[in-house]
Design a protein around this motif. Structure first.
Motif, PDB file in Angstrom:
ATOM      1  N   LYS A 331     -15.957   7.492  -1.778  1.00 18.37           N
ATOM      2  CA  LYS A 331     -15.155   6.521  -1.027  1.00 18.37           C
ATOM      3  C   LYS A 331     -15.826   5.150  -1.028  1.00 18.37           C
ATOM      4  O   LYS A 331     -15.183   4.119  -1.247  1.00 18.37           O
ATOM      5  N   ALA A 418      -1.466   0.186   1.898  1.00 18.25           N
ATOM      6  CA  ALA A 418      -1.290   1.342   1.021  1.00 18.25           C
ATOM      7  C   ALA A 418      -2.514   1.540   0.134  1.00 18.25           C
ATOM      8  O   ALA A 418      -2.965   2.670  -0.084  1.00 18.25           O
ATOM      9  N   GLU A 420      -5.558   0.695   0.854  1.00 16.86           N
ATOM     10  CA  GLU A 420      -6.624   1.232   1.703  1.00 16.86           C
ATOM     11  C   GLU A 420      -6.506   2.748   1.808  1.00 16.86           C
ATOM     12  O   GLU A 420      -7.510   3.471   1.749  1.00 16.86           O
ATOM     13  N   GLU A 421      -5.295   3.238   1.958  1.00 15.39           N
ATOM     14  CA  GLU A 421      -5.063   4.689   2.003  1.00 15.39           C
ATOM     15  C   GLU A 421      -5.563   5.358   0.727  1.00 15.39           C
ATOM     16  O   GLU A 421      -6.235   6.384   0.763  1.00 15.39           O
ATOM     17  N   ASN A 424      -9.320   5.471   0.208  1.00 10.94           N
ATOM     18  CA  ASN A 424      -9.906   6.562   1.007  1.00 10.94           C
ATOM     19  C   ASN A 424      -9.675   7.912   0.341  1.00 10.94           C
ATOM     20  O   ASN A 424     -10.580   8.738   0.250  1.00 10.94           O
ATOM     21  N   GLU A 425      -8.438   8.107  -0.135  1.00 13.83           N
ATOM     22  CA  GLU A 425      -8.069   9.395  -0.738  1.00 13.83           C
ATOM     23  C   GLU A 425      -7.217   9.125  -1.974  1.00 13.83           C
ATOM     24  O   GLU A 425      -6.009   8.880  -1.852  1.00 13.83           O
ATOM     25  N   LYS A 428      -3.572  10.280  -2.785  1.00 10.33           N
ATOM     26  CA  LYS A 428      -2.416   9.727  -2.075  1.00 10.33           C
ATOM     27  C   LYS A 428      -1.702   8.636  -2.885  1.00 10.33           C
ATOM     28  O   LYS A 428      -0.722   8.069  -2.409  1.00 10.33           O
ATOM     29  N   TYR A 433       4.679   9.794  -1.282  1.00  7.09           N
ATOM     30  CA  TYR A 433       3.821   9.670  -0.111  1.00  7.09           C
ATOM     31  C   TYR A 433       3.718   8.215   0.344  1.00  7.09           C
ATOM     32  O   TYR A 433       3.835   7.917   1.542  1.00  7.09           O
ATOM     33  N   LEU A 434       3.510   7.306  -0.587  1.00 11.76           N
ATOM     34  CA  LEU A 434       3.310   5.897  -0.233  1.00 11.76           C
ATOM     35  C   LEU A 434       4.588   5.268   0.322  1.00 11.76           C
ATOM     36  O   LEU A 434       4.523   4.414   1.223  1.00 11.76           O
ATOM     37  N   PHE A 437       4.628   6.394   3.800  1.00  9.75           N
ATOM     38  CA  PHE A 437       3.570   5.669   4.524  1.00  9.75           C
ATOM     39  C   PHE A 437       4.041   4.276   4.909  1.00  9.75           C
ATOM     40  O   PHE A 437       3.887   3.833   6.056  1.00  9.75           O
ATOM     41  N   ARG A 441       4.890   2.550   8.629  1.00  6.29           N
ATOM     42  CA  ARG A 441       4.227   1.325   9.075  1.00  6.29           C
ATOM     43  C   ARG A 441       5.256   0.296   9.520  1.00  6.29           C
ATOM     44  O   ARG A 441       5.070  -0.386  10.537  1.00  6.29           O
TER      45      ARG A 441
END
Length: 446
Positions: A331, A418, A420-421, A424-425, A428, A433-434, A437, A441
């Protein structure tokens, strides 16, 4: 000694001789050939006047005809052909008041800078060495032709060139030549930044960038790079270090490959330290904020030296982040690559590696191990093709607008969220998924 001349050079020499003129390959090409180095260029000197050279050869360019130089084109190769000349008095430590052509090779050779650059050659006469160049090559010595005070007064850049040749060839500098350098170093102020930069870059990308210390010792950097003098004077009483800032800088330059961007970065990476230097109650030195300040100082110095914008941008970023202690976790590495850039990140690791190699032994092994781990993680991330920047996201600004996002700053904010998500992973980075997301938001913020 027999020197193998390029076919194009031999053709020019032979043609000039056929028309009744003397002609020799001269200068650095002969020096490098004797030293078994590959010459960059082959220059020719001749008794023929420029207008005569132009008549003899069909394809020429008037590159410096007022000073006797005509470029002759043979096939795809271009060679400068210069008439033997005598130079008058110098008015500005750079330009002679007048140039007089001569038929005497010895007169032309004695105006040259160093003995090792005043050797001429052709296949008929062999080496013409009138000023002890071969002897100085054997002694590994940089020595001016004739009186060094006169040579440096003629062209002050020769002062820096002496150190540059010393670094490139691993040669010493003659005692009288050194004495004249010390005396006349201030005259470098008269030389353009572009010419200074050209010589400085050749020095720091040589096999001995640490010879910059010679330039410091004789007073050259005081004129062309006073920031380095401050680094040499700044101690580092700190467990991580065992040298002054300047000595550490020299050793770090030697610890990285001879690449322009990397060597400049190592030269400048701690340039902010003298101006951030504090000492605590335990007599331990600290340099908080030296990366950010160093970035600004490096930028100003590179502008002063007229370094190209592309190199400047890279060096500034590398100086800014050189002390970033990235943790060897996926990460963290993804975020670092995103911030620094995929192209620049491997260079940052080389910078940090060189920086660590030039520090004290106490923490060195741990630092180098951390860098190796980070590099392995970086390779894994790149091989997997993980998303590291906005353009690699599976959604676009158009997708966000279709979900009801407002045109303008909101779209950018949502794309960054998005990303940033995904940093992290990485799994994703999936369009479905996005989109969910972003939809969530938008609804939360309204």
């Amino acid at each position: 000694m027999k020197i193998k001349l390029p076919v194009t050079v031999k053709a020019i020499l032979d043609r000039l001789k056929a028309f009744g003129f003397e002609a020799y390959a001269v200068g650095g090409c002969i020096r490098d050939s004797i030293l078994k180095r590959r010459p960059d260029d082959w220059d020719i000197t001749t008794s023929a006047r420029p207008e005569q050279v132009k008549k003899i050869f069909n394809r020429t360019v008037d590159t410096g005809i007022t000073h006797g130089t005509v470029t002759v084109l043979v096939g795809s190769k271009a060679h400068e052909v210069t008439t033997y000349r005598i130079e008058g008095k110098y008015r500005d430590a750079r330009h002679p008041e007048k140039v007089t052509f001569t038929d005497i090779l010895a007169e032309d050779l004695k105006r040259r800078d160093f003995t090792i650059n005043a050797i001429a050659y052709n296949d008929v006469d062999g080496l013409v060495d009138l000023y002890g160049g071969m002897d100085d090559l054997q002694k590994k010595m940089i020595r001016c032709v004739g009186n060094p005070m006169e040579r440096f007064t003629e062209d002050a850049l020769r002062i820096l060139r002496a150190v540059r040749f010393s670094a490139e060839l691993s040669f010493d500098i003659d005692r009288d030549t050194v004495a004249s350098i010390i005396c006349l170093a201030p005259s470098l102020e008269k030389i353009s930044a572009e010419r200074i930069c050209s010589e400085l870059m050749k020095l720091i990308t040589s096999d001995h960038p640490d010879y910059l210390k010679v330039a410091y010792t004789v007073g050259i950097t005081k004129i062309i790079l006073p920031e380095f003098d401050e680094m040499m004077k700044t101690p580092q009483n700190n467990p991580h270090h065992c040298y002054t800032v300047g000595e550490h800088t020299l050793k770090s330059m030697c610890a990285v490959e001879a690449d322009k961007t990397l060597r400049l970065t190592m030269l400048f990476h701690d340039i902010g330290k003298p101006f951030c230097h504090t000492t605590d109650e335990n007599d331990i030195d600290h340099f908080k904020g030296h990366g950010d300040l160093g970035m600004e100082i490096a930028k100003a110095v590179m502008k002063r030296l007229k370094i190209d914008n592309s190199t400047m941008r890279q060096v500034i970023l590398l100086v800014k982040y050189h002390d970033w202690r990235i943790q060897p976790e996926e990460k963290e590495v993804r975020r670092a690559v995103h911030k620094v850039g995929t192209e620049l990140f491997p260079l940052l690791l080389k910078v940090q590696n060189a920086d660590s190699l030039a520090q004290s032994e106490i923490y060195k092994t741990l630092k180098l191990q951390r860098i190796i781990k980070i590099f392995m993680i970086y390779k894994k991330i790149m091989k997997a093709g993980q998303c590291l920047k906005l353009k690699d996201l599976e959604i676009t600004g158009g997708d966000i607008l279709s979900l009801g996002g407002r045109p303008g700053p909101e779209v950018g904010e949502l794309l960054n969220a998005a990303l940033e998500e995904v940093l992290n992973e990485p799994d994703k980075n999936n369009k479905a998924y996005l989109l969910d997301f972003v939809k969530n938001r938008i609804s939360q913020e309204r």
